[in-house]
Design a protein around this motif. Structure first.
Motif, mmCIF file in Angstrom:
data_model
loop_
_atom_site.group_PDB
_atom_site.id
_atom_site.type_symbol
_atom_site.label_atom_id
_atom_site.label_comp_id
_atom_site.label_asym_id
_atom_site.label_seq_id
_atom_site.Cartn_x
_atom_site.Cartn_y
_atom_site.Cartn_z
ATOM 1 N N GLN A 50 0.873 -1.158 0.000
ATOM 2 C CA GLN A 50 0.000 0.000 0.000
ATOM 3 C C GLN A 50 0.915 1.214 0.000
ATOM 4 O O GLN A 50 2.115 1.094 0.170
ATOM 5 N N LYS A 51 0.331 2.366 -0.166
ATOM 6 C CA LYS A 51 1.149 3.582 -0.211
ATOM 7 C C LYS A 51 2.101 3.638 0.989
ATOM 8 O O LYS A 51 1.657 3.610 2.132
ATOM 9 N N GLU A 52 3.376 3.682 0.684
ATOM 10 C CA GLU A 52 4.451 3.834 1.676
ATOM 11 C C GLU A 52 4.595 2.642 2.618
ATOM 12 O O GLU A 52 5.373 2.721 3.579
ATOM 13 N N ASN A 53 3.899 1.559 2.379
ATOM 14 C CA ASN A 53 4.002 0.402 3.267
ATOM 15 C C ASN A 53 4.091 -0.902 2.488
ATOM 16 O O ASN A 53 3.382 -1.093 1.508
ATOM 17 N N ILE A 54 4.955 -1.792 2.958
ATOM 18 C CA ILE A 54 4.971 -3.156 2.442
ATOM 19 C C ILE A 54 4.104 -3.983 3.379
ATOM 20 O O ILE A 54 4.365 -4.068 4.575
#
Lengths: 117, 115
Positions: A50-54
């Protein structure tokens, strides 16, 4: 509404070089998935971001592979020091937030064919 | 663990024949999604169908039909009166209903329709 955009369509690298594959999800989609398809095989899940996250990287090789999905810009799958065995088609898919309604399907890009010489 | 098995690696038929592609899956989830995708020689993935596990009604779309049998964990795909343009690799896939929507793909069945 443009679909999932992947570039480049074809990428040729020599052993030891770096490969950077880009994926722009569909407009309004904040979830990205990367899959790898080795010759004559099915698609294998690599990573979900997701945005900015694995969120899930259970399918990523432990070394040389990394992925990001920054706040701005496309998702990048990066392969360092490529080897011949990395030659494959890499597909990106996207999906909307769950708040956007019932899940219908993943939307796939056309893939990037990586060839390592 | 989730798993999808497509035992038929390659099938060849003559145009106008009917052909069935098998898909057997394993999951511990009580609800899940099943999918079929087509991958023509050009390489892109073409979505064909999504099936919810709680909906066991079979579906027909033109020459395509799908038979979902929860009791045998199968989701088979039949092409009626096959055409050369049906030549492609067909993938069956499974995903959870909640959590991540990552697909577990089968290894695919290559269909060759001969003129």
């Amino acid at each position: 509404n443009a679909g999932v955009m992947q570039n480049p369509r074809h990428l040729v690298r020599r052993r030891g070089q770096e490969a950077r594959l880009r994926c722009s999800p569909m407009k309004g989609h904040s979830h990205v998935y990367w899959y790898r398809q080795l010759p004559e095989e099915g698609l294998k899940f690599m990573v979900y971001l997701q945005k900015e996250n694995i969120i899930d990287e259970s399918g990523m090789p432990k070394e040389r592979f990394s992925a990001e999905f920054p706040k701005e810009g496309p998702s990048i799958l990066r392969i360092q020091q490529v080897v011949r065995g990395d030659s494959a088609a890499y597909f990106c898919a996207s999906s909307p937030d769950r708040s956007g309604g019932t899940f219908e399907k993943l939307f796939f890009g056309s893939g990037t064919q990586l060839s390592v010489l | 663990a989730q798993k999808v098995t497509q035992a038929q690696t390659e099938i060849s038929v003559v145009e106008k024949e009917d052909v069935t592609l098998d898909c057997v899956y394993e999951t511990r989830d009580t609800t899940y999604y099943l999918f079929w995708y087509k991958q023509p020689p050009s390489g892109e993935l073409v979505f064909l169908i999504r099936r919810n596990s709680f909906d066991e009604q079979n579906e027909i779309s033109g020459r395509y039909s799908w038979n979902f049998q929860k009791s045998t964990s199968s989701f088979n795909f039949t092409i009626t009166a096959s055409q050369v343009v049906d030549s492609a690799v067909y993938f069956c896939a499974l995903s959870k209903v909640s959590g991540t929507y990552k697909y577990i793909f089968g290894t695919g069945t290559r269909l060759k329709v001969l003129a």
